[in-house]
Write a protein that holds these residues in place. Structure first.
Motif, mmCIF file in Angstrom:
data_model
loop_
_atom_site.group_PDB
_atom_site.id
_atom_site.type_symbol
_atom_site.label_atom_id
_atom_site.label_comp_id
_atom_site.label_asym_id
_atom_site.label_seq_id
_atom_site.Cartn_x
_atom_site.Cartn_y
_atom_site.Cartn_z
ATOM 1 N N GLY A 1 0.794 -1.222 0.000
ATOM 2 C CA GLY A 1 0.000 0.000 0.000
ATOM 3 C C GLY A 1 0.822 1.265 0.000
ATOM 4 N N LEU A 2 2.130 1.171 0.237
ATOM 5 C CA LEU A 2 3.014 2.327 0.130
ATOM 6 C C LEU A 2 3.498 2.470 -1.306
ATOM 7 C CD1 LEU A 2 5.212 1.785 3.318
ATOM 8 C CD2 LEU A 2 3.450 3.532 2.996
ATOM 9 N N GLU B 1 -3.916 4.174 -0.931
ATOM 10 C CA GLU B 1 -3.421 5.544 -1.066
ATOM 11 C C GLU B 1 -3.709 6.316 0.215
ATOM 12 O OE1 GLU B 1 -3.621 8.873 -4.549
ATOM 13 O OE2 GLU B 1 -5.559 8.135 -3.827
ATOM 14 N N PHE B 2 -2.712 7.049 0.690
ATOM 15 C CA PHE B 2 -2.857 7.923 1.844
ATOM 16 C C PHE B 2 -3.758 9.092 1.459
ATOM 17 C CE2 PHE B 2 -0.505 11.494 4.231
ATOM 18 C CZ PHE B 2 -1.362 11.416 5.322
ATOM 19 N N VAL B 3 -4.890 9.276 2.189
ATOM 20 C CA VAL B 3 -5.858 10.294 1.766
ATOM 21 C C VAL B 3 -6.108 11.395 2.794
ATOM 22 C CG1 VAL B 3 -7.060 8.793 0.128
ATOM 23 C CG2 VAL B 3 -7.830 8.878 2.528
ATOM 24 N N ASN C 1 -5.438 13.400 -0.460
ATOM 25 C CA ASN C 1 -5.806 12.902 -1.788
ATOM 26 C C ASN C 1 -7.311 12.642 -1.791
ATOM 27 O OD1 ASN C 1 -3.273 12.434 -3.489
ATOM 28 N ND2 ASN C 1 -2.713 11.409 -1.566
ATOM 29 N N ARG C 2 -7.877 12.553 -2.976
ATOM 30 C CA ARG C 2 -9.328 12.440 -3.133
ATOM 31 C C ARG C 2 -9.863 11.142 -2.515
ATOM 32 N NH1 ARG C 2 -13.095 10.064 -6.165
ATOM 33 N NH2 ARG C 2 -14.902 11.273 -6.893
ATOM 34 N N PHE C 3 -11.000 11.248 -1.835
ATOM 35 C CA PHE C 3 -11.772 10.071 -1.429
ATOM 36 C C PHE C 3 -13.237 10.480 -1.349
ATOM 37 C CE2 PHE C 3 -10.547 12.194 2.451
ATOM 38 C CZ PHE C 3 -11.591 12.017 3.346
ATOM 39 N N ALA C 4 -14.147 9.497 -1.242
ATOM 40 C CA ALA C 4 -15.567 9.799 -1.363
ATOM 41 C C ALA C 4 -16.398 8.846 -0.515
ATOM 42 C CB ALA C 4 -15.999 9.702 -2.830
ATOM 43 N N LEU D 1 -7.558 0.872 -2.969
ATOM 44 C CA LEU D 1 -7.753 1.035 -4.402
ATOM 45 C C LEU D 1 -8.153 -0.289 -5.011
ATOM 46 C CD1 LEU D 1 -4.503 3.057 -5.163
ATOM 47 C CD2 LEU D 1 -6.770 3.980 -4.659
ATOM 48 N N GLN D 2 -8.838 -0.231 -6.134
ATOM 49 C CA GLN D 2 -9.146 -1.467 -6.857
ATOM 50 C C GLN D 2 -7.904 -1.864 -7.620
ATOM 51 O OE1 GLN D 2 -11.894 -1.273 -10.156
ATOM 52 N NE2 GLN D 2 -12.721 -3.295 -9.679
#
Length: 457
Positions: free
Chosen positions: A328-329, A361-363, A382-385, A442-443
């Protein structure tokens, strides 16, 4: 059977924030350096004695050690200023716990002026054998950071031959294509010397290839092929390369021999699966590279390698989930380097020079928590939803959740946290302001592809 001795976990600190996160997430010690005398000029906030004093005090308050890297190979102009520049740091009551050094001349100056200051020999000194370890031990050094070019068996041999010397081994981070970082590429291409801390990572640039205008472009006596060497027919033609991102059209000669085409981009080191063996060998310190990395990297690597050390010391089997967590890094692909022996394709990345991840991803990081409402305030990176699967990461442990709702700072519902520079609020459960980090799953490419059915279907 005696319980194995617990090694120190040593983390990078290119900034005070990274230092704090590394200490909070499990590092036993951190290392940083002054830009003038260490190999990290870029992204280094410890630029003077006052900044270093704050970092040392912060580490000591947390009960951790602070090692100061002064490991460049200096020209005389830096030797002349060295003692005067180091005096405010080493004569201070709040001083580092050891110096990390590579140059014999600077080591001699330190031993003369500050004989009680512990010195650790940098990996830049390329210590490959027990005789070298004993040589430096006779000069009064406290610890040897072994060369990255050693196998696990070779490390074990050195440990057995030198039982009373502290040994340190790199277990994670970027690998240099040159021997323990002794590289001339950056200085040759960019006039920025990697041995003075100004490396431009020329080995990781993207190079293109084009046919040479004539056969004369290839050196006629470059090598004598081995009779068993059968290259591809195209390898017999002359070729030119250019660095396509910044120097397109500035061609340099390249040719392939029996050793290959000299592609230089190494994968990143990840040796977490070897922590148990290193603990059994009796290595004193496990070191993570990455002083130019983010506080998220410092926290995450410290957290995961601490878990691996905990398991090894307790006699528990290695947890493969730690490998996935490190995926994940952002990375250039992973290898365990010279600790094992591999084909070149297992250690080199022929596709890209930049770091990235396809899994996580670090968000965001938590800046405040309201116990009355249960809302955490998030500084977005970073973007997230809404609907994203998140991992909430803290020194107390990690947990997964699906984000059910978001709101802006005015309390209005929003669907998306757009990216860096925004602030949002969400119910994540109880969090630790200033120390809790948020990552988005992430996918992956594997998940996105249709999976094959049973054999024969």
């Amino acid at each position: 059977m005696n319980k194995p001795r617990r090694p120190e976990l040593l983390s990078p600190a290119g900034s005070l924030k990274a230092l704090r996160f590394a200490c909070a997430y499990g590092a036993d010690a951190v290392y940083a350096g002054l830009p003038r005398y260490s190999l990290r000029v870029r992204k280094n906030t410890f630029r003077n004695a006052a900044a270093l004093a704050e970092g040392i005090a912060t580490a000591h308050t947390a009960g951790k050690q602070f090692f100061l890297a002064v490991n460049l190979v200096p020209h005389d102009r830096k030797v002349r200023t060295f003692i005067d520049d180091m005096a405010p740091i080493l004569d201070n009551a709040q001083k580092p716990d050891a110096l990390i050094m590579a140059d014999p001349g600077l080591i001699m100056l330190v031993r003369k002026r500050w004989p009680e200051m512990p010195v650790h020999l940098s990996v830049q000194a390329s210590t490959m054998n027990s005789s070298s370890v004993r040589f430096w031990q006779k000069l009064g050094l406290r610890r040897i950071i072994l060369s990255r070019e050693l196998s696990l068996d070779e490390i074990s041999e050195i440990r057995q031959a030198c039982p009373d010397m502290e040994l340190e081994v790199f277990v994670h981070g970027a690998l240099c294509i040159a021997h323990s970082g002794r590289c001339l590429l950056s200085g040759y291409f960019s006039s920025r010397d990697s041995n003075q801390g100004a490396c431009t990572n020329s080995c990781r640039w993207k190079y293109g290839i084009a046919p040479a205008p004539s056969a004369e472009a290839r050196p006629q006596d470059a090598f004598t092929p081995d009779p068993a060497y059968h290259p591809h027919p195209l390898a017999q033609q002359p070729w030119l390369i250019d660095e396509t991102a910044r120097r397109a059209g500035e061609y340099m000669e390249i040719f392939e021999d029996e050793n290959g085409a000299y592609i230089m981009n190494s994968r990143d080191l990840r040796a977490i699966e070897h922590v148990r063996r290193l603990v059994e060998i009796g290595v004193d310190s496990l070191k993570i590279e990455g002083r130019t990395k983010s506080h998220y990297y410092a926290a995450r690597t410290a957290q995961l390698y601490k878990r691996a050390i905990d398991d090894a010391v307790a006699g528990r089997p290695f947890d493969p989930a730690l490998l996935a967590k490190l995926d994940g890094l952002a990375n250039r692909g992973y290898t365990d380097g010279f600790l094992g022996r591999h084909e070149a394709r297992e250690t080199q990345n022929y596709e890209r020079g930049e770091s990235r991840t396809d899994t996580q991803e670090f968000v965001a990081e938590v800046t405040a928590y309201d116990a009355a409402t249960g809302y955490s305030t998030l500084d977005v990176k970073n973007r997230f939803a809404v609907g994203d699967r998140l991992e909430i990461i803290s020194p107390d442990g990690d947990r997964d959740m699906t984000l059910g709702a978001l709101e802006n700072t005015e309390g209005q519902p929003v669907e998306t946290a757009p990216g860096n520079g925004h602030t949002v609020r969400a119910k994540l459960g109880e969090t630790l302001p200033g120390l809790t980090l948020v990552a988005r799953y992430l996918q992956t490419a594997r998940e996105a592809r249709p999976q094959p059915g049973p054999a024969g279907s």
